[in-house]
Design an enzyme around this catalytic site. Structure first.
Site, short mmCIF file in Angstrom:
data_model
loop_
_atom_site.label_atom_id
_atom_site.label_comp_id
_atom_site.label_asym_id
_atom_site.label_seq_id
_atom_site.Cartn_x
_atom_site.Cartn_y
_atom_site.Cartn_z
N CYS A 165 0.86 -1.17 0.00
CA CYS A 165 0.00 0.00 0.00
C CYS A 165 0.90 1.23 0.00
O CYS A 165 2.12 1.11 -0.13
CB CYS A 165 -0.92 -0.03 1.22
SG CYS A 165 -2.42 0.90 0.95
N CYS A 203 -1.79 4.03 -6.35
CA CYS A 203 -1.44 2.66 -6.02
C CYS A 203 -0.01 2.40 -6.45
O CYS A 203 0.33 2.65 -7.60
CB CYS A 203 -2.41 1.72 -6.73
SG CYS A 203 -2.62 0.17 -5.89
N CYS A 248 -4.46 -0.63 -1.99
CA CYS A 248 -4.84 0.78 -2.02
C CYS A 248 -6.22 0.93 -2.68
O CYS A 248 -6.71 0.01 -3.33
CB CYS A 248 -3.79 1.59 -2.75
SG CYS A 248 -3.24 0.79 -4.24
#
Length: 171
Positions: free
Chosen positions: A9, A93, A85
């Site tokens: 993430c 992302c 994400c």
């Protein structure tokens, strides 16, 4: 065989850590779980730690770290990278390169929720419920699917639509 799974993430403080700790707890000898971020926050969100602890999932050794630890020639081999994400919120992302299977299991960031203590805890509980439902589906994939990269990718991409233990969503 043990498969190495990296959850990626941006901040590596909430969603990716929830996924890492949960897969570590549930994965047995089949999986090693890790998490990282493209711009690590430098600390694990306390609500993530509380959520895991409340469910009896170990938090020792969890830390917010850069994905740089998992790239380059000296890095350990990774079999699967899962980005978590939230594209729906226009969250950038991270792009992670390498010879591994990758999938995207987007999820709103519970750390972005503003409001009361109860609302923040509820956001983390909901995020973890979705992660747990997806990991349940992941863990029941047959071992032989790993030998068929196309079938594995298809199965992993389907898991992204699971929204909670109460069934699958459509987006």
């Amino acid at each position: 065989m043990t498969y190495r799974v990296l959850f990626v993430c941006t901040g590596n403080s909430a969603r990716s850590v929830l996924a890492e700790a949960t897969l570590r707890a549930w994965g047995g000898d089949r999986f090693e779980a890790f998490s990282a971020g493209s711009q690590p926050a430098g600390r694990i969100n306390p609500y993530a730690l509380d959520t895991l602890s409340a469910e009896g999932i170990a938090t020792a050794g969890l830390r917010s770290k850069s994905w740089d630890e998992f790239s380059g020639e000296a890095a350990q081999h990774i079999d699967l990278v899962v980005t978590v994400c939230d594209n729906a919120a226009s969250e950038p992302c991270p792009v992670f390169f390498g010879n591994f299977v990758r999938t995207h299991w987007g999820l709103p960031d519970p750390a972005a929720v503003e409001g009361s203590e109860a609302e923040k805890r509820a956001a983390f509980a909901h995020a973890h419920a979705v992660i747990k439902a997806r990991l349940h589906a992941f863990l029941v994939l047959p071992a032989e699917i790993w030998a068929d990269r196309t079938a594995l990718m298809t199965a992993l991409d389907r898991i992204a639509f699971i929204q909670s233990d109460h069934g699958a969503g459509t987006g």
